[in-house]
Design a protein around this motif. Sequence first.
Motif, PDB file in Angstrom:
ATOM      1  N   HIS A 163       0.842  -1.178   0.108  1.00 28.40           N
ATOM      2  CA  HIS A 163       0.016  -0.081   0.119  1.00 28.40           C
ATOM      3  C   HIS A 163       0.977   1.308  -0.010  1.00 28.40           C
ATOM      4  O   HIS A 163       1.917   1.192   0.366  1.00 28.40           O
ATOM      5  CB  HIS A 163      -0.927   0.023   1.216  1.00 28.40           C
ATOM      6  CG  HIS A 163      -0.621  -0.129   2.566  1.00 28.40           C
ATOM      7  ND1 HIS A 163      -0.029   1.094   3.225  1.00 28.40           N
ATOM      8  CD2 HIS A 163      -0.338  -1.167   3.325  1.00 28.40           C
ATOM      9  CE1 HIS A 163       0.507   0.734   4.194  1.00 28.40           C
ATOM     10  NE2 HIS A 163       0.443  -0.602   4.551  1.00 28.40           N
ATOM     11  N   ASP A 200       6.427   0.884   7.159  1.00 32.78           N
ATOM     12  CA  ASP A 200       4.985   0.486   6.634  1.00 32.78           C
ATOM     13  C   ASP A 200       4.340   1.395   5.651  1.00 32.78           C
ATOM     14  O   ASP A 200       4.115   2.649   6.314  1.00 32.78           O
ATOM     15  CB  ASP A 200       4.255   0.265   7.837  1.00 32.78           C
ATOM     16  CG  ASP A 200       2.668  -0.226   7.836  1.00 32.78           C
ATOM     17  OD1 ASP A 200       2.513  -0.471   6.747  1.00 32.78           O
ATOM     18  OD2 ASP A 200       2.030  -0.111   8.862  1.00 32.78           O
ATOM     19  N   CYS A 201       4.392   1.156   4.193  1.00 31.24           N
ATOM     20  CA  CYS A 201       4.710  -0.004   3.645  1.00 31.24           C
ATOM     21  C   CYS A 201       5.574   0.096   2.531  1.00 31.24           C
ATOM     22  O   CYS A 201       5.762  -0.692   1.785  1.00 31.24           O
ATOM     23  CB  CYS A 201       3.426  -0.642   3.592  1.00 31.24           C
ATOM     24  SG  CYS A 201       3.265  -1.995   2.569  1.00 31.24           S
ATOM     25  N   GLU A 235      -4.881   1.734   3.371  1.00 32.11           N
ATOM     26  CA  GLU A 235      -4.997   0.500   4.202  1.00 32.11           C
ATOM     27  C   GLU A 235      -4.828   0.833   5.771  1.00 32.11           C
ATOM     28  O   GLU A 235      -5.408   0.167   6.522  1.00 32.11           O
ATOM     29  CB  GLU A 235      -3.529  -0.296   3.713  1.00 32.11           C
ATOM     30  CG  GLU A 235      -3.498  -1.639   4.304  1.00 32.11           C
ATOM     31  CD  GLU A 235      -2.967  -1.933   5.807  1.00 32.11           C
ATOM     32  OE1 GLU A 235      -3.234  -2.815   6.322  1.00 32.11           O
ATOM     33  OE2 GLU A 235      -2.273  -0.915   6.344  1.00 32.11           O
ATOM     34  N   GLU A 236      -4.371   1.769   5.980  1.00 34.50           N
ATOM     35  CA  GLU A 236      -4.294   2.468   7.278  1.00 34.50           C
ATOM     36  C   GLU A 236      -5.629   3.237   7.911  1.00 34.50           C
ATOM     37  O   GLU A 236      -5.652   3.419   9.001  1.00 34.50           O
ATOM     38  CB  GLU A 236      -3.140   3.471   7.513  1.00 34.50           C
ATOM     39  CG  GLU A 236      -1.603   2.831   7.007  1.00 34.50           C
ATOM     40  CD  GLU A 236      -0.900   1.742   7.976  1.00 34.50           C
ATOM     41  OE1 GLU A 236      -1.633   1.284   8.863  1.00 34.50           O
ATOM     42  OE2 GLU A 236      -0.096   1.382   7.782  1.00 34.50           O
ATOM     43  N   GLU A 265       2.088  -7.552   2.968  1.00 35.38           N
ATOM     44  CA  GLU A 265       2.628  -7.140   4.065  1.00 35.38           C
ATOM     45  C   GLU A 265       2.350  -8.122   5.288  1.00 35.38           C
ATOM     46  O   GLU A 265       1.333  -8.630   5.311  1.00 35.38           O
ATOM     47  CB  GLU A 265       2.680  -5.853   4.304  1.00 35.38           C
ATOM     48  CG  GLU A 265       1.095  -5.465   4.956  1.00 35.38           C
ATOM     49  CD  GLU A 265       0.807  -4.132   5.533  1.00 35.38           C
ATOM     50  OE1 GLU A 265       1.965  -3.281   5.790  1.00 35.38           O
ATOM     51  OE2 GLU A 265      -0.025  -3.532   5.370  1.00 35.38           O
TER      52      GLU A 265
HETATM   53 ZN   LIG Z   1       0.856  -1.520   6.338  1.00 38.52          ZN
END
Ligand SMILES: [Zn+2]
Length: 578
Positions: A163, A200-201, A235-236, A265
């Motif tokens: 992501h 991340d990420c 994604e977060e 991930e």
């Molecule tokens: Zn992530």
Amino acid sequence: MAGYIPIDAKKALKKLREKKKPVSISAVAALVLVLLFTVLFMRKGDLKLPECKDCGAYNPISPVFPGSLNKILNDEAFKLSSISHLSGAVQIPTQVFDNSPDPTGKKDDFLWRNFTVFQDYLQKTYPLVFEKFSFEKVNHHGMLMTWETENTKGKKPMAFLSHQDVVPVDPTSIEKWTHPPFDGVYDPKNDYIYGRGVVDCKLLLISQFESLSKLIEDGFEPTTRPIILSIGFDEEAMGSKGGAKLAEFLYERYGEHGLYGITDEGGLTAKTPEGDYIGMVIPSEKGYVDMFITLDSTESGHGSIPPVDGGAIVIMSKLGVSLYNDPYEPTITTNNPALEFLQCAAKYSPDYLPGLSKAMKSKSQSKLLDATSSNLNIAYLFKTTQAMDIFNSGVKANALPEQATLVVNHRIGLHSSVNATKDHVLEHVLDLAKENDLSVSVVYADGAKEVVKPDGKHGNFTVTLYSSLEPTKISPTAGDALYEIIAGTTVNTYQQTLFNPHGNASVYVSPFLSTGNMDMKYYGKLSDRQYRYTAALLVPDSNIHTVDEKTTSKAFLSSIAYLYQLIPNIDAMSADED
Ligand SMILES: [Zn+2]
């Protein structure tokens, strides 16, 4: 609790005495002994350990396309150039916020415009990748990239997820960073690369582009199946705009089980205290549900005349305490991938958890649970957790509030479900509702409403379920072609001199479980082979999601080197698979 049948020895004995048939004293004594033994030693049930492949039994896969593997791991110029690419990616702050509006794709879309800048950067940095892959935008900023050749047409693609978004940096914390969060500074003295998203990420995302760019430069071309990169952008923030839409799009195109396999991930490769390595491949995620519990109280009013029940804040506080005092019971089920990890640790890294090896030998569930309790990261793999994350009530010092809200975040154990979690919360809500003459209703994630307790003179509790997600299916591990390729490629990566200079380190590969959720949660129907695993070297103080997020060049190179081997290995070795 699975496998636990509570036995009350006193009651059992009384029943025996009540029986008309004469029973000899020695027979009663024997029965009492058996019962005592059962109560003392089998309270948590004996464990049936799964028959799993030894985590140390995976052989390295000699790469089918060795190409530049040595260069990736040992060439200073390659290292510095790839670090500069990662640093450039970190310098574009692709922060994502909760409750952001949908992207419009327009130039003045202030909130999302950094994602356009980020994608321009990728195109400029990796022209070879964009030459070979088609690039489709899904919901404006989702990146779907597909490399299909004449030979791979009609075959099931292999998909690699990552992501673009990062969690925001709290402006009040910027002073605490060693280097500014969006500068992407590499410090060769300690080998750290700093910045928001460097772990991340963007480490994974840039590793994918670095390895593919190098593979293309070196003449690799897929012959068996198309390669897909599916890259979300929120994604977060639950991934509903990015990951979910990409998964829907892929489902439309390829259908159920239309992908050969998917990686995302998640799992990393850790160095053990003994100096060995263990790759933790994650074939499943715990479930998830947020519960917004609101109390609308009729006991509001002037602060000078507080009600007998204390009002909304007191009742909601009591609920919080009552839930806290009733944590979910841990349960070890044999299908939990983390149990295999514990078996591996007990055998090869006995100091990993105090008492682990002994507990494993005893095959006693309670002893094993005791051994895991010293490490919450491990203990929580076997239970549902509840975290009270938001509490809101009151606006004025002299007024009793009309409303109080408590938000409880749950990560649901593999053995449980959204429904069981809801029932657990509801039990406590109902107790307080009866005590305080309140009504209770539940609003489900799909909007359906259920009145659980109709009458209440003093107000109403509403329990609203958000973002509910059942624990995911468990993908196959040892014996599955893709899992074995992932394992063998991991072993080969960590046997290289950069990680194993004296040649005496062992490399283990074990399944693990994720307490968090990734974009992969939306891909359930697309493939049975879903692995949350990047193989990257775990950096213990990487500070993911907080101040001084950082990685090392070694971790970054491990990820590039692994993918550089994995992509051709899958292409060559999955040929006979559907
Ligand atoms: Zn992530």
